[in-house]
Design an enzyme around this catalytic site. Structure first.
Site, PDB file in Angstrom:
ATOM      1  N   PHE A 130       0.864  -1.198   0.000  1.00 25.91           N
ATOM      2  CA  PHE A 130       0.000   0.000   0.000  1.00 25.91           C
ATOM      3  C   PHE A 130       0.890   1.235   0.000  1.00 25.91           C
ATOM      4  O   PHE A 130       1.748   1.386   0.867  1.00 25.91           O
ATOM      5  CB  PHE A 130      -0.923   0.049   1.221  1.00 25.91           C
ATOM      6  CG  PHE A 130      -1.906   1.199   1.143  1.00 25.91           C
ATOM      7  CD1 PHE A 130      -3.197   1.001   0.681  1.00 25.91           C
ATOM      8  CD2 PHE A 130      -1.512   2.489   1.489  1.00 25.91           C
ATOM      9  CE1 PHE A 130      -4.095   2.074   0.567  1.00 25.91           C
ATOM     10  CE2 PHE A 130      -2.400   3.562   1.375  1.00 25.91           C
ATOM     11  CZ  PHE A 130      -3.702   3.353   0.923  1.00 25.91           C
ATOM     12  N   ASP A 179       9.261   2.682   1.683  1.00 28.05           N
ATOM     13  CA  ASP A 179       8.140   3.525   2.082  1.00 28.05           C
ATOM     14  C   ASP A 179       7.928   3.389   3.588  1.00 28.05           C
ATOM     15  O   ASP A 179       7.365   2.409   4.070  1.00 28.05           O
ATOM     16  CB  ASP A 179       6.887   3.093   1.308  1.00 28.05           C
ATOM     17  CG  ASP A 179       5.673   3.931   1.677  1.00 28.05           C
ATOM     18  OD1 ASP A 179       5.798   4.808   2.555  1.00 28.05           O
ATOM     19  OD2 ASP A 179       4.606   3.700   1.078  1.00 28.05           O
ATOM     20  N   LYS A 215       2.504  10.623   7.936  1.00 29.48           N
ATOM     21  CA  LYS A 215       1.821  10.186   9.171  1.00 29.48           C
ATOM     22  C   LYS A 215       2.444  10.824  10.426  1.00 29.48           C
ATOM     23  O   LYS A 215       2.382  12.017  10.596  1.00 29.48           O
ATOM     24  CB  LYS A 215       1.827   8.661   9.253  1.00 29.48           C
ATOM     25  CG  LYS A 215       0.934   8.045   8.152  1.00 29.48           C
ATOM     26  CD  LYS A 215       0.399   6.705   8.539  1.00 29.48           C
ATOM     27  CE  LYS A 215      -0.302   6.000   7.423  1.00 29.48           C
ATOM     28  NZ  LYS A 215      -1.753   6.012   7.521  1.00 29.48           N
ATOM     29  N   THR A 257       3.060  23.698  -5.519  1.00 25.98           N
ATOM     30  CA  THR A 257       2.879  25.036  -4.912  1.00 25.98           C
ATOM     31  C   THR A 257       3.481  25.115  -3.515  1.00 25.98           C
ATOM     32  O   THR A 257       4.307  25.973  -3.225  1.00 25.98           O
ATOM     33  CB  THR A 257       1.368  25.379  -4.810  1.00 25.98           C
ATOM     34  OG1 THR A 257       0.780  25.243  -6.086  1.00 25.98           O
ATOM     35  CG2 THR A 257       1.162  26.788  -4.272  1.00 25.98           C
TER      36      THR A 257
HETATM   37  O1  PSZ Z   1      -7.432   4.118   3.244  1.00 23.37           O
HETATM   38  C1  PSZ Z   1      -6.432   4.836   3.100  1.00 23.37           C
HETATM   39  O2  PSZ Z   1      -6.295   5.703   2.218  1.00 23.37           O
HETATM   40  C2  PSZ Z   1      -5.299   4.620   4.010  1.00 23.37           C
HETATM   41  S1  PSZ Z   1      -5.473   3.656   5.333  1.00 23.37           S
HETATM   42  C3  PSZ Z   1      -3.868   3.786   5.719  1.00 23.37           C
HETATM   43  C4  PSZ Z   1      -3.186   4.534   4.844  1.00 23.37           C
HETATM   44  C5  PSZ Z   1      -4.017   5.042   3.869  1.00 23.37           C
HETATM   45  N1  PSZ Z   1      -1.864   4.673   4.897  1.00 23.37           N
HETATM   46  C6  PSZ Z   1      -1.196   5.584   4.065  1.00 23.37           C
HETATM   47  C7  PSZ Z   1       0.097   5.193   3.452  1.00 23.37           C
HETATM   48  C8  PSZ Z   1       0.870   4.116   3.933  1.00 23.37           C
HETATM   49  O3  PSZ Z   1       0.468   3.385   4.982  1.00 23.37           O
HETATM   50  C9  PSZ Z   1       2.071   3.822   3.285  1.00 23.37           C
HETATM   51  C10 PSZ Z   1       2.924   2.703   3.777  1.00 23.37           C
HETATM   52  N2  PSZ Z   1       2.467   4.545   2.239  1.00 23.37           N
HETATM   53  C11 PSZ Z   1       1.758   5.574   1.761  1.00 23.37           C
HETATM   54  C12 PSZ Z   1       0.561   5.922   2.342  1.00 23.37           C
HETATM   55  C13 PSZ Z   1      -0.199   7.076   1.783  1.00 23.37           C
HETATM   56  O4  PSZ Z   1      -0.202   8.126   2.658  1.00 23.37           O
HETATM   57  P1  PSZ Z   1      -1.360   9.224   2.566  1.00 23.37           P
HETATM   58  O5  PSZ Z   1      -2.620   8.581   3.054  1.00 23.37           O
HETATM   59  O6  PSZ Z   1      -0.872  10.324   3.438  1.00 23.37           O
HETATM   60  O7  PSZ Z   1      -1.456   9.619   1.141  1.00 23.37           O
END
Ligand code: PSZ
Length: 500
Positions: A218, A326, A357, A381
């Site tokens: 993910f 990541d 996070k 931006t």
């Molecule tokens: O449902 C969702 O969109 C979720 S639930 C948990 C996440 C997103 N985690 C975000 C995440 C991550 O766990 C890893 C390992 N890499 C990238 C991301 C993406 O981060 P955001 O959500 O800030 O774009």
């Protein structure tokens, strides 16, 4: 250690805390208690309505008129939340072991963060959001040093901030592509044809390159990040994506140390698959980089061993392609080291490390070699937000002053043994208790039993998360302590007898 609070608790903030927390009087007594990492937080959950309760349900109905609210669980009251405890709109108070999808570093309303916001010297940072890439504030460098370079993964000295996790992944991917093409051009400038063709998405300016990713990975929901995300159909359905190589993430047996032979064979098999895919894609769309989580989060808290990551780094270097780790979910101390990959004893630093996070700002660290030569290549931006960097600087100080990595190790061990004990008491219900630091989880036999356990825990005021198909995961703050684990373990053992 108690002294850091004393300096931060000047009168106005203390008054505020009293307003936020009915029990704030406890603060005066416990600031000297060095073992208490968040003085003044509630001592136990308090649940007096269903969750979501009537207030949450009413708000939900109103919000639903203007957007899809299917993901909303309850409305929170952030003013009344403190430390490891999250208050909701109905006055319930939950022990929060999920913390806004793993993104609260040192608890709700941490006094040091409240102080930073109230510090007049920070006022202009909070009210003026600059285009950071063009007009950085004069204190940016010192802020970046204190908040980011100070905790940079060993060996990485370049950093770029971004807004969120997905945005950091996307720009990390671009850094791998442009580095790959620079190498291919051997230092020559792009041709006229490169320049013309890229505008209309055609080769050679738009090269057919790929990023290799892993099953159950993910990395976010924007299109480039989604292309390397392989969790739920709900995330992917209807969105076009490139046909990039997807290798199998090792499916290991737990506890890892009891299955070293089987696990080694599985990791060798997966490494071989990576080699094969890189070879196979050489003609069609060569792999410019690989992207992987040190521990898969959304995909089900899946671990691979240091051996696997060392092997991946070898493959990346043999093929002269990038390796992006990541650490959006694993970074900022949750595994007991600041970065999870520090557990891997890599021969070399990873090429790129993304964060977000708990780090409060998105961004990525990278090696010199992955730095763009031209301006405006890795750019937008805002490229992040200095207000978040101010808060992160404070978070980093607190992590150091209170030795929170040590706390994470202690608390994590207690979580893991709590899960393992529950597993031995309920062997038909629980399996694969696993964890590193407080990044802990356990599997249920089905999504339904897992979801039931989460719902029953919530009734007791303990808020935990789900991931994968039937995994329950814990993502507490860095100030979660053994006393909080006791509350979790007692509630967990109590509800398990009712899970059918
Ligand atoms: O449902 C969702 O969109 C979720 S639930 C948990 C996440 C997103 N985690 C975000 C995440 C991550 O766990 C890893 C390992 N890499 C990238 C991301 C993406 O981060 P955001 O959500 O800030 O774009």
């Amino acid at each position: 250690m108690g002294s850091i609070y004393r300096s931060a608790f000047h009168a106005s903030i203390f008054q505020q805390l009293k307003r936020f927390w009915p029990r704030a009087g406890v603060l005066e007594r416990s600031v000297s208690n060095v073992s208490d990492l968040f003085p003044g937080e509630p001592s136990a959950p308090k649940v007096h309505t269903e969750i979501p309760g009537p207030n949450s349900r009413k708000l939900l109905q109103e919000l639903d008129a203007i957007q899809n609210t299917g993901a909303v669980q309850f409305f929170a009251d952030y003013e009344k939340s403190a430390g490891n405890y999250l208050a909701d709109a109905d006055g319930n108070v939950m022990l929060d072991l999920y913390t806004q999808i793993a993104s609260i570093p040192i608890g709700y309303n941490h006094p040091r963060l409240l102080a930073a916001v109230q510090d007049k010297a920070n006022l202009s940072t909070f009210v003026n959001r600059p285009a950071l890439g063009c007009f950085p504030p004069k204190d940016l460098l010192s802020r970046l040093r204190g908040a980011l370079l100070d905790v940079a993964p060993p060996g990485l000295n370049q950093v770029q901030t971004m807004a969120c996790g997905a945005c950091s992944i996307e720009h990390g991917q671009k850094a791998m592509f442009l580095t790959y093409m620079r190498r291919l051009r051997g230092g020559a400038d792009p041709t006229e044809e490169d320049m013309r063709s890229c505008i209309v998405n055609q080769p050679p300016g738009t090269p057919d390159l790929s990023i290799l990713s892993f099953s159950n990975g993910f990395h976010g929901r924007t299109m480039g990040a989604l292309a390397v995300t392989h969790t739920k159909p709900l995330h992917k359905l209807d969105f076009p994506g490139p046909n990039w190589p997807i290798a199998t993430f090792p499916q290991l047996k737990y506890p890892l140390e009891d299955f070293t032979t089987e696990n080694r064979a599985e990791e060798d098999r997966c490494l071989e698959e990576v080699r094969d895919l890189i070879e196979k894609f050489k003609k069609k769309s060569p792999v410019a980089g690989m992207i992987i989580e040190p521990i898969q989060g959304e995909g089900g808290d899946n671990f691979a061993t240091p051996y696997f990551f060392q092997g991946l780094q070898d493959i990346a270097q043999e093929n002269e392609i990038g390796l992006l780790l990541d650490e959006v979910q694993t970074g900022c101390g949750v595994t007991g080291k600041f970065w999870a990959h520090e557990h891997f004893n890599l021969r070399d630093p990873p090429d790129l490390v993304t964060f977000s996070k708990k780090m409060l700002t998105g961004g990525f660290f990278f090696k010199d070699q992955f730095r763009s030569k031209e301006p405006y290549r890795i750019f937008n931006t805002w490229v992040g937000d200095p207000a978040k960097i101010v808060l992160l600087e404070e978070v980093v100080k607190v992590i150091k002053e209170q030795n929170l990595l040590n706390n994470v190790q202690l608390t994590g061990q207690k979580f893991l043994s709590g899960l393992q004990n529950a597993q031995s008491r309920y062997p038909a219900l629980l399996s694969n208790a696993r964890g590193l630091g407080t990044y802990c989880s356990v599997d249920f036999p089905s999504p339904a039993t897992r979801d039931q356990a989460i719902a029953l825990l919530r009734k007791k005021g303990v808020h935990v998360g789900a991931c994968g198909s039937s995994t329950l995961r814990l993502r507490p703050t860095l100030v979660c302590q053994p006393k909080h684990v006791d509350i979790f373990v007692e509630s967990f053992n109590d509800i398990l007898k009712d899970v059918k």
